[in-house]
Design a protein around this motif. Structure first.
Motif, PDB file in Angstrom:
ATOM      1  N   SER B  45      39.835  38.272  43.932  1.00 55.54           N
ATOM      2  CA  SER B  45      41.298  38.183  43.875  1.00 55.54           C
ATOM      3  C   SER B  45      41.880  37.943  45.265  1.00 55.54           C
ATOM      4  N   GLN B  87      45.617  38.465  37.744  1.00 58.12           N
ATOM      5  CA  GLN B  87      44.905  39.423  36.928  1.00 58.12           C
ATOM      6  C   GLN B  87      45.866  40.295  36.117  1.00 58.12           C
ATOM      7  N   ASP B 169      42.585  34.221  37.287  1.00 59.40           N
ATOM      8  CA  ASP B 169      41.948  35.461  37.710  1.00 59.40           C
ATOM      9  C   ASP B 169      41.785  36.362  36.490  1.00 59.40           C
ATOM     10  N   GLU B 170      40.616  36.425  35.961  1.00 57.35           N
ATOM     11  CA  GLU B 170      40.297  37.198  34.758  1.00 57.35           C
ATOM     12  C   GLU B 170      41.318  37.018  33.643  1.00 57.35           C
TER      13      GLU B 170
HETATM   14 MG   LIG Z   1      40.339  40.942  41.044  1.00 53.25          MG
END
Ligand SMILES: [Mg+2]
Ligand SMILES: Nc1ncnc2c1ncn2[C@@H]1O[C@H](COP(=O)(O)OP(=O)(O)OP(=O)(O)O)[C@@H](O)[C@H]1O
Lengths: 333, 506
Positions: B45, B87, B169-170
């Motif tokens: 991240s 995220q 991000d995820e």
């Molecule tokens: Mg992360």
């Protein structure tokens, strides 16, 4: 260092410079408050050093901030919990009146003190119930009760100042113990109690949780309604204590004079001291430093003969400045 | 190597004592899906934030071709065609779906008014591209949406206008398989259009599926950058953690005892007539699509949502309604799905957060006792390998997966008799995941009842004794081992099988 697993860097932590560690303990915020305080002292000391640094004047500053100190600390607790209490000034006025009347009719200072604390607590209970169960925004609720409490104080006293003729009671306001005014002893004592309560007790920590995130607090089993009501009761009792101190100092109960604008100063001190108005942040030590700054500023403005009206301007600006600084900090972390 | 596209050149970034990135270089390519993998706290991240201009690197440069570029804020990078989907979705709950997607570029009428008509049209079009028309309406308030839908909004906002480089991000950590598939088809289409994609995920099967190239970070260093062809979950996992990962889904014991939690006819505004039983030592899985009411069921059981009907007993003793406190006292623990809003005090330390529910065991005469708290929390933090300089670190500074571990630590400290876990491995790396599965097995073996809400099928199939399937706020099926399989679960999870869609009617 504990047994926490860390693959990146463990050694460095312990090697941090000692000075940095000390600074961290005091807190960057409190250090900047100390610097601000030093600057104020320097300014007024330069202009009116002769009077400013006299032990008499320093004691005056100390006496001047006792009542504000108590209110700033209880306001800190309220703000940390995510609330706000702008009725405190009015509750102080109300309790000076009730204390004075109780002493007048019974002659007993003890009854006066109990009357002040109980009435303060009741006023706080009213606030707490309106805010918690009536689901009224705290600012609006206490703005309303502020007017109500002032009104009651006027009705009770008929708008008159009520004199207190008990020497025992007056001792609280003007007596000394070990060379230090009793009022200052009381401030120190309440400061210790408030600090231990907020920073160390489980209830205090739960208050941080409640203000930081009420949803999390509730999921964690904290009875948030009970906490909220309790916090406003505490704020009312603290205002009652402040009212008793004020009555003891002036020797009278008065609906407005002496208590007007205290809420502004108390909130300013709390925010200066690092309280975030969103809740969840703030310390008693910070609030006390905020109080000291306000005390020195008030005293210095009188010494340098700043006209009263301009003093108001300065106080209002200080509150707004404090909030701006607090917001700036919040957005950076 | 492409000479005319974005690249990172020897980037380093340090937070206090943590070296989040150490001399990392990556060249991105148009029309390629680059998967970025690594353990929790590996620096993924952080790298995206540097790319986007949120953080400034300590050293190293972001380049476009051979020209160094400096973004002083995210808006600059957006203009340059870089988009990062974060995220944790950042959406405004009190605005509508349409406004959230088009925030900052709302169509105007006469220069000042909001052109609702056009906005709705635009939104419908975007929703259609993502196949989301069934799941939300343009004028719906976002406060009524669950985490998965919020995540989809975040995605739609970032990419409805396209871009040269889009980083996820995820994105799937809070999505169910079905939404994830829809997202993948969008990603594949973007790739065909020549967009460069960065894809971060802890679900390695997705990576195998989707990626052209895999970059592995370990402790802030780049340890591998190679084509995805030929890579397997095992090889990637090994590169991530630096050792072999044991088999993920194993339970040593399958032994359940007396009934522990009994719920009958539980009804709230969001769940209808739910009855279930959890036995000691049993793992009860709950499956369903987004909006099926799974999290709402959990919130109903722990007394957070107002109970309109039904009874709940623990060990035969009734649990009072509408009080999470009563539920905790009765021995029920709940780790919610939305850690940022429902589980963590972001500005408090790891220690404070983990010890929040054990005031009795961390205090002396009502005062917090740090030594006692450390004695409880330290072993748990070590057991779950929470990565932080020390336990006094503010939780907001931890990586996503490590934050999740703090939530679990809180409940492990409390040692409840029944533990409700809502997406417990969301955002957690493969090594820690295995650890959590082991924990679940261990807890169950110790006689604790567990309700496991999960969108990851293998997780449910591997861990649960029984699985309840939910749709529209009701239970639509109960499956027992060994008859738990993906197809059956999906069949009962489809919202068509019930008349109304409880999750989205608000
Ligand atoms: Mg992360
Ligand atoms: N603002 C910050 N302040 C201090 N430390 C930070 C900050 N942001 C990240 N870190 C630290 O940097 C390291 C890398 O964090 P990062 O968020 O990049 O990890 P990640 O690879 O995305 O992990 P995850 O898979 O858990 O999301 C972590 O150890 C984290 O604690």
């Amino acid at each position: 260092m504990n047994s926490l697993e860390l693959r990146t860097a463990t050694a460095q932590t312990d090697k941090r410079r000692a000075s940095l560690r000390i600074a961290e303990r005091i807190g960057i915020h409190n250090i900047s408050l100390l610097v601000a305080l030093a600057i104020l002292v320097l300014i007024f000391g330069t202009i009116r050093g002769d009077v400013f640094f006299s032990s008499r004047n320093l004691l005056n500053i100390g006496l001047g901030i006792t009542i504000l100190g108590v209110l700033a600390m209880s306001q800190t607790v309220v703000i940390v919990a995510g609330g706000l209490d702008i009725a405190v000034g009015a509750i102080v006025g109300l309790t000076t009146v009730s204390t004075a009347m109780a002493i007048q009719s019974t002659g007993s200072p003890a009854v006066g003190i109990v009357a002040g604390l109980v009435l303060g607590g009741l006023a706080g209970l009213v606030n707490g119930i309106i805010i918690t169960y009536g689901r009224v925004n705290a600012v609006i609720a206490t703005l309303g009760t502020m007017a109500i409490f002032r009104g009651i104080a006027f009705i009770m006293s008929d708008g008159q100042s009520i004199a207190i003729f008990s020497d025992t009671f007056r001792f609280i306001g003007i007596g000394r113990i070990l060379g230090l005014p009793l009022l200052i002893w009381i401030l120190l004592l309440t400061a210790i109690v408030f600090h231990l309560f907020l920073a160390r007790s489980i209830v205090g920590r739960n208050i941080y949780a409640l203000g930081g995130n009420p949803v999390v607090a509730r999921f964690s089993g904290i009875n948030i309604n009970r906490y909220r009501v309790g916090i406003y009761i505490m704020s009312g009792v603290a205002a009652g204590l402040a009212g008793i101190l004020l009555a003891a100092r002036t020797g009278s109960g008065q609906p407005v004079s002496g208590s007007q604008g205290l809420e502004l100063e108390a909130i300013t001190a709390a925010v200066l001291g690092g309280c975030a108005l969103q809740g969840g942040k703030g310390t008693i030590i910070g609030a006390l430093l905020g109080v000291a700054i306000i005390g020195v500023l008030n005293n210095g403005m009188i010494l340098t003969s700043v006209p009263t009206f301009y003093q108001l301007l300065a106080k209002g600006s200080l509150l707004i400045l404090a909030v701006v600084i607090a917001e700036y900090h919040l957005n950076r972390t | 190597m492409q000479s005319d596209f974005f690249s990172l050149d020897r980037i380093s970034k340090r937070f206090g004592v943590v070296q989040a990135l150490d001399n990392v270089s990556i060249a991105f390519r148009p029309g390629e899906v680059l998967a970025l993998v690594g353990e929790n706290g590996a620096g993924k991240s952080t790298m995206m934030r540097i790319l986007e201009g949120v953080f400034e690197p300590d050293s190293g440069t972001v380049r476009h071709g051979s020209t160094p570029i400096v973004f002083s804020e995210p808006r600059d990078s957006h203009r340059a065609g870089i988009r990062v989907i974060h995220q944790e979705p950042e959406i405004v709950p009190n605005l509508t779906v349409a406004e959230n997607i088009f925030v900052g570029e709302l169509p105007r009428l006469a220069g000042v008014l909001l052109d609702w008509h056009r906005l709705e049209e635009q939104t419908d079009k975007v929703l259609a591209t993502f196949g989301m028309q069934q799941d939300m309406r343009p004028r719906q308030l976002c406060s009524t949406l669950g985490p998965a839908q919020r995540q989809m909004i975040e995605i739609m906002r970032a990419i409805h206008a396209g871009g040269q480089l889009i980083a996820f991000d995820e994105p799937t950590s809070s999505l169910t398989d079905d939404e994830a598939r829809r997202l993948f088809s969008v990603i594949r289409r973007l790739r065909e259009e020549g967009t460069s994609i960065v894809y971060i995920s802890h679900r390695l099967n997705e990576i195998i599926d989707l990626a052209d190239r895999v970059v592995v970070l370990r402790d802030g260093r780049l340890v591998d950058d190679s084509p995805a062809a030929g890579a397997s979950e095992q090889t990637i996992a090994k590169l991530m953690v630096g050792r072999d990962i044991a088999d993920l889904f194993t339970r040593e014991t399958w032994q359940s005892g007396k009934p522990l939690l009994e719920v009958t006819g539980l009804t709230t505004n969001r769940v209808t007539d739910v009855s279930l039983t959890v036995r000691r030592g049993e793992v009860l899985g709950i499956a369903g699509l987004m909006g099926a009411g799974r999290s709402e069921l959990a919130k109903a059981i722990v007394g957070y949502d107002r109970r309109l009907g039904g009874t709940i007993t623990m060990n035969g003793v009734p649990v009072g309604p509408n009080s999470p406190h009563a539920a905790i006292v009765a021995g029920i623990g709940f780790a919610p799905e939305d850690r940022k809003h429902e589980a963590l005090l972001l500005f408090r330390s790891i220690l404070d957060n983990a010890s929040l529910c054990v005031p009795d065991r961390t205090s002396t005469f009502g005062f917090f006792n740090r030594r006692k708290a450390l004695e409880i929390v330290s072993p748990l933090a070590a057991k779950m390998s929470i990565k932080a300089p020390n336990l006094d670190e503010q939780v907001s500074k931890l990586s996503g997966g490590n934050q999740q571990k703090v939530v679990l630590a809180r409940w492990l400290a409390r040692q409840p008799m029944l533990l409700i876990l809502d997406e417990p491995t969301r955002g957690i790396d493969i090594g820690a995941k295995a650890e959590i599965y082991r924990l679940i097995d261990e807890l169950a073996a110790g006689g604790i009842g567990i309700i496991l809400i999960s969108s990851e099928m293998p997780e449910l199939i591997g861990l649960a004794d029984r699985v309840l399937v939910m749709a529209g706020g009701r239970i639509t099926a109960e499956l027992s081992r060994p008859d738990i399989d993906e197809a059956t679960i999906l069949k009962h999870a489809m919202p068509q099988s019930v008349p109304s869609l409880g999750g989205q009617i608000q």
